[in-house]
Design a protein around this motif. Structure first.
Motif, mmCIF file in Angstrom:
data_model
loop_
_atom_site.group_PDB
_atom_site.id
_atom_site.type_symbol
_atom_site.label_atom_id
_atom_site.label_comp_id
_atom_site.label_asym_id
_atom_site.label_seq_id
_atom_site.Cartn_x
_atom_site.Cartn_y
_atom_site.Cartn_z
ATOM 1 N N VAL A 1 0.835 -1.184 -0.074
ATOM 2 C CA VAL A 1 0.122 0.083 -0.185
ATOM 3 C C VAL A 1 0.865 1.344 0.117
ATOM 4 N N VAL A 2 2.034 1.164 0.739
ATOM 5 C CA VAL A 2 2.897 2.349 0.988
ATOM 6 C C VAL A 2 3.615 2.740 -0.317
ATOM 7 N N ALA A 3 3.695 1.415 -1.245
ATOM 8 C CA ALA A 3 4.585 1.483 -2.297
ATOM 9 C C ALA A 3 3.760 2.164 -3.500
ATOM 10 N N ARG A 4 2.398 1.725 -3.487
ATOM 11 C CA ARG A 4 1.376 2.428 -4.281
ATOM 12 C C ARG A 4 1.047 3.652 -4.021
ATOM 13 N N MET A 5 1.006 4.361 -2.872
ATOM 14 C CA MET A 5 0.704 5.570 -2.475
ATOM 15 C C MET A 5 1.998 6.313 -2.926
ATOM 16 N N LEU A 6 3.051 5.905 -2.665
ATOM 17 C CA LEU A 6 4.441 6.368 -3.060
ATOM 18 C C LEU A 6 4.311 6.770 -4.506
ATOM 19 N N ALA A 7 4.243 5.722 -5.206
ATOM 20 C CA ALA A 7 4.183 6.132 -6.756
ATOM 21 C C ALA A 7 3.127 7.197 -7.459
ATOM 22 N N LEU B 1 3.918 15.826 12.715
ATOM 23 C CA LEU B 1 4.680 15.466 11.376
ATOM 24 C C LEU B 1 4.246 16.090 10.369
ATOM 25 N N THR B 2 2.846 16.124 10.078
ATOM 26 C CA THR B 2 2.538 16.579 8.753
ATOM 27 C C THR B 2 2.790 18.106 8.605
ATOM 28 N N VAL B 3 2.754 18.847 9.692
ATOM 29 C CA VAL B 3 3.230 20.278 9.680
ATOM 30 C C VAL B 3 4.807 20.404 9.385
ATOM 31 N N LEU B 4 5.549 19.576 9.848
ATOM 32 C CA LEU B 4 7.051 19.692 9.862
ATOM 33 C C LEU B 4 7.548 19.617 8.252
ATOM 34 N N GLY B 5 6.696 19.038 7.466
ATOM 35 C CA GLY B 5 7.229 19.211 6.027
ATOM 36 C C GLY B 5 7.078 20.691 5.552
ATOM 37 N N LEU B 6 6.086 21.627 5.965
ATOM 38 C CA LEU B 6 5.750 22.867 5.531
ATOM 39 C C LEU B 6 6.960 23.701 6.210
ATOM 40 N N ARG B 7 7.295 23.089 7.546
ATOM 41 C CA ARG B 7 8.112 24.019 8.213
ATOM 42 C C ARG B 7 9.415 23.857 7.765
ATOM 43 N N ILE B 8 9.979 22.574 7.128
ATOM 44 C CA ILE B 8 11.119 22.296 6.744
ATOM 45 C C ILE B 8 11.282 23.362 5.314
ATOM 46 N N GLY B 9 10.353 23.470 4.715
ATOM 47 C CA GLY B 9 10.213 24.280 3.521
ATOM 48 C C GLY B 9 10.515 25.642 4.032
ATOM 49 N N TYR B 10 9.939 26.033 4.871
ATOM 50 C CA TYR B 10 10.213 27.341 5.511
ATOM 51 C C TYR B 10 11.607 27.553 6.189
ATOM 52 N N VAL C 1 8.900 13.379 0.989
ATOM 53 C CA VAL C 1 9.415 12.514 1.954
ATOM 54 C C VAL C 1 8.830 12.460 3.279
ATOM 55 N N VAL C 2 8.107 13.688 3.916
ATOM 56 C CA VAL C 2 7.223 13.848 5.156
ATOM 57 C C VAL C 2 6.088 12.943 4.728
ATOM 58 N N ASP C 3 5.527 12.955 3.598
ATOM 59 C CA ASP C 3 4.035 12.286 3.362
ATOM 60 C C ASP C 3 4.437 10.711 3.383
ATOM 61 N N VAL C 4 5.358 10.590 2.865
ATOM 62 C CA VAL C 4 6.022 8.984 3.032
ATOM 63 C C VAL C 4 6.224 8.510 4.426
ATOM 64 N N LEU C 5 6.905 9.637 5.267
ATOM 65 C CA LEU C 5 6.925 9.208 6.925
ATOM 66 C C LEU C 5 5.607 8.968 7.529
ATOM 67 N N TYR C 6 4.700 10.008 7.089
ATOM 68 C CA TYR C 6 3.497 9.971 7.546
ATOM 69 C C TYR C 6 2.701 8.467 7.324
ATOM 70 N N LEU C 7 2.936 8.140 6.169
ATOM 71 C CA LEU C 7 2.164 7.040 5.657
ATOM 72 C C LEU C 7 2.987 5.731 6.691
ATOM 73 N N LEU C 8 4.141 5.751 7.010
ATOM 74 C CA LEU C 8 4.829 4.815 7.534
ATOM 75 C C LEU C 8 4.517 4.847 9.096
ATOM 76 N N VAL C 9 4.162 6.076 9.812
ATOM 77 C CA VAL C 9 4.078 6.093 11.175
ATOM 78 C C VAL C 9 2.567 5.966 11.340
ATOM 79 N N ASN C 10 1.947 6.209 10.453
ATOM 80 C CA ASN C 10 0.173 6.180 10.832
ATOM 81 C C ASN C 10 -0.308 5.167 10.267
ATOM 82 N N PRO C 11 -0.672 3.975 11.095
ATOM 83 C CA PRO C 11 -1.331 2.791 10.503
ATOM 84 C C PRO C 11 -2.702 3.133 9.839
ATOM 85 N N ARG C 12 -3.367 3.815 10.498
ATOM 86 C CA ARG C 12 -4.849 4.421 10.217
ATOM 87 C C ARG C 12 -4.906 4.873 8.632
ATOM 88 N N ILE C 13 -3.910 5.721 8.293
ATOM 89 C CA ILE C 13 -3.881 6.135 6.930
ATOM 90 C C ILE C 13 -3.640 4.614 5.991
#
Length: 319
Positions: free
Chosen positions: A3-9, A244-253, A303-315
């Protein structure tokens, strides 16, 4: 993992038109700017109309805009960001030289911001509505409102000029002196990270409070488990999923803010490179820096989206 691989693609497929859109935006903006390469090339001289026209023809500046865009994208795919009209050097070489310092500053600022946010966010949640919580919330509110460049100027005055603890500007390579590198990067990293730390502190505090009010926490503590074990093993792990979802935007900042901070502290990174390009009227350099930062922002969020998928089993279950 399938599932993670499909969402990553899927994310990568979305990334391609997004990057093309970013390239188009930067390309069009630079075409309509006042920094014309023909004027930068003849800077300090008095060219004739024929000389300017010849330069435009030789560099394809008179071609239709769509043709120039397609050619520019093709050059980028071959690793060609253009050539500086002043130094005659490839822009990619300048970016490769300046980018490591910007990445050092960005990730050093990220480490400081995350460490401060976790410490103060968890402390505020544990002492909810008591004086430590109220003090941390007040300080974080001030930190959110304080611009990074203003903090940088204050730190230079208080910690560098008045007390001499840190240099006011300049950069020391870590290969030459690790201590000197830390001293030269401490103030820039703090100036860059404190506003982000303040924002993340408030988010982590809110997320921690929500987790602490859940039934499983009361059940675990009521069964005799030490509160510090419950908080460290369960509460903190669950509470950090949303930040973690907010962190991606903050890294961009952080990546974009490093450009400003580098200019204040005279660090030879991407910020200094872009300021020099604007000052000298060298649009190819400015374009290369902006594209690099914009691409970095997009990739970091992937990258942050992928990490969020890995750490959140509900997604993953929903997918």
């Amino acid at each position: 993992m399938a599932v993670v691989a499909r969402m990553l693609a899927r994310r990568i497929l979305i990334l391609i038109p997004l990057l093309l859109g970013v390239i188009l935006f930067v390309f069009v903006i630079m075409r309509f700017s006042n920094n014309k390469p023909e004027y930068a090339y003849f800077q300090g001289a008095n060219p004739t109309t024929e000389q300017i026209h010849q330069f435009q023809v030789e560099n394809g500046l008179l071609d239709p805009l769509p043709v120039r865009y397609v050619r520019f994208v093709g050059d980028l795919l071959h690793g060609d960001m253009g050539t500086s009209v002043l130094t005659k050097a490839p822009v990619l070489d300048s970016v490769v030289t300046a980018l490591p310092l910007t990445l050092q500053l960005t990730f050093l600022g990220l480490a400081v911001a995350v460490a401060l946010a976790v410490i103060f966010g968890v402390t505020a949640a544990i002492f909810r509505d008591r004086w430590p919580d109220q003090l941390i919330r007040l300080v974080s509110l001030i930190g959110v409102a304080a611009p990074g460049f203003w903090l940088a100027l204050l730190m230079i005055q208080w910690l560098a000029v008045d007390r001499g603890w840190f240099p006011t500007s300049g950069y020391i390579n870590p290969g030459d002196s690790l201590t000197g590198w830390l001293r030269s990067m401490t103030l820039p990293a703090l100036s860059l990270s404190l506003p982000v730390a303040a924002q993340l502190t408030r988010i982590i505090r809110t997320s921690m409070v929500e987790e602490l009010d859940k039934d499983y926490v009361r059940t675990a503590i009521g069964s005799g488990l030490p509160p510090i074990v419950v908080i460290g093993r369960n509460v903190l792990r669950n509470a950090l999923i949303n930040p973690l979802t907010v962190l991606g935007l903050r890294i961009g900042y952080l990546l974009g803010g490093a450009v400003v901070i580098e200019t204040i502290y005279a660090l030879p990174g991407m910020g200094q490179l872009m300021i020099n390009g604007v000052r000298d009227g060298d649009p190819a350099v400015v374009q290369g820096v902006v594209l690099t930062i914009a691409t970095g922002f997009v990739v970091v969020n992937l990258v942050v989206d992928v990490l969020y998928l890995l750490v959140n089993p509900r997604i993953r279950s929903a997918a």
